[in-house]
Design a protein around this motif. Sequence first.
Motif, mmCIF file in Angstrom:
data_model
loop_
_atom_site.group_PDB
_atom_site.id
_atom_site.type_symbol
_atom_site.label_atom_id
_atom_site.label_comp_id
_atom_site.label_asym_id
_atom_site.label_seq_id
_atom_site.Cartn_x
_atom_site.Cartn_y
_atom_site.Cartn_z
ATOM 1 N N GLU A 1 0.769 4.229 -2.954
ATOM 2 C CA GLU A 1 0.856 5.524 -2.253
ATOM 3 C C GLU A 1 1.165 6.443 -2.389
ATOM 4 O O GLU A 1 0.896 7.447 -3.405
ATOM 5 C CB GLU A 1 0.653 5.306 -0.896
ATOM 6 N N TYR B 1 -5.778 3.217 -5.683
ATOM 7 C CA TYR B 1 -5.205 3.981 -5.965
ATOM 8 C C TYR B 1 -4.434 4.608 -7.656
ATOM 9 O O TYR B 1 -4.356 5.469 -8.457
ATOM 10 C CB TYR B 1 -3.486 4.126 -5.627
ATOM 11 N N TYR C 1 0.897 -1.316 -0.023
ATOM 12 C CA TYR C 1 -0.248 -0.008 -0.013
ATOM 13 C C TYR C 1 1.208 0.963 -0.555
ATOM 14 O O TYR C 1 0.529 1.958 -0.719
ATOM 15 C CB TYR C 1 -0.916 -0.008 1.595
ATOM 16 N N TRP C 2 1.953 1.712 0.582
ATOM 17 C CA TRP C 2 2.647 2.593 0.703
ATOM 18 C C TRP C 2 3.273 2.973 -0.367
ATOM 19 O O TRP C 2 3.998 3.746 -0.606
ATOM 20 C CB TRP C 2 3.505 2.615 2.259
ATOM 21 N N LYS D 1 8.148 5.914 2.621
ATOM 22 C CA LYS D 1 7.470 6.519 0.425
ATOM 23 C C LYS D 1 8.660 7.455 0.366
ATOM 24 O O LYS D 1 8.421 7.743 -0.980
ATOM 25 C CB LYS D 1 6.482 7.126 1.270
#
Length: 290
Positions: free
Chosen positions: A36, A73, A32-33, A268
């Motif tokens: 993102e 996303y 997910y990151w 990130k």
Amino acid sequence: MPLISTTPMLEQAKNENYGIVAFNVHSFDSIYWVLEAAAEMKSPVILQTTVGTVKSLGAENIVKVATAAADYYRVPTGLHLDHCTDYEVIKQAVRAGYTSVMIDASRHAFAENVRQTKQVMELTANLGVNVEAELGKVGGVEEEIVVSEKDAQKAVPEECKEFVALTGVPTLAPAIGTAHGIYKGEPDIDFTRIEQISKMLDIPLVLHGGSAVPEEDVRKCVALGMAKVNVSTELKNAYSIAIREHFTQQPDSLDPRAYLQTAKEAAKAMVISKIKMVGSEGKVAATPIK
């Protein structure tokens, strides 16, 4: 948005002289990151897992989470199995929904590397799954695969041409002087060799051992035709070091939401820096989804 084949993604990157970063993910939250950060940069991206991660999390689970994250996303996302020497694991990944697999038979003689690569090409025929192979031996440690400095060998351009002709493989990772892990000294990248191989082949090349390679060197590799750039150790280290620093500074702060958020932001930032490095920022609109 479904996961997409990395073949058209990498072909476009090669044709337009930018790169796509393949980030090794080791946990569900890292999926997910990474996406993102890619969404913020409007960049296509490749999620990449080792065989160890597949065994730990399960191929089908990884595919489900990656698909959900890509849909959330809205980022063109490929899912790649890296450095796999086991045909059965490759079959498992393909059946689960991976859109790219690497058969690493580089430790074998040329003819055996060709045989194993053709076997995977037959498995993936008409499925839209990208296949990556390696020629030469990239030094360093990639989970259970260990290649010492003395055993590392650079790919021979003429062999690369013959290998692609015999196998039809759509992406190739030639050993050109990089190594897996963090370098003890300066990487000895053979840019002349990359240029020779790139001129002989009309397919995207892959840069293994992309962690800690100077940015100007990575950009030069991309300009010479290396459309896929693998990053693992730097990303893993940024995440883990952030957690360690959190507990050093706040030993009584035991809420996972706190230390995982700290780790996420550090990771990130690393993802964003690598996307900028290869020039894929803002390329989402131009990336075909198939």
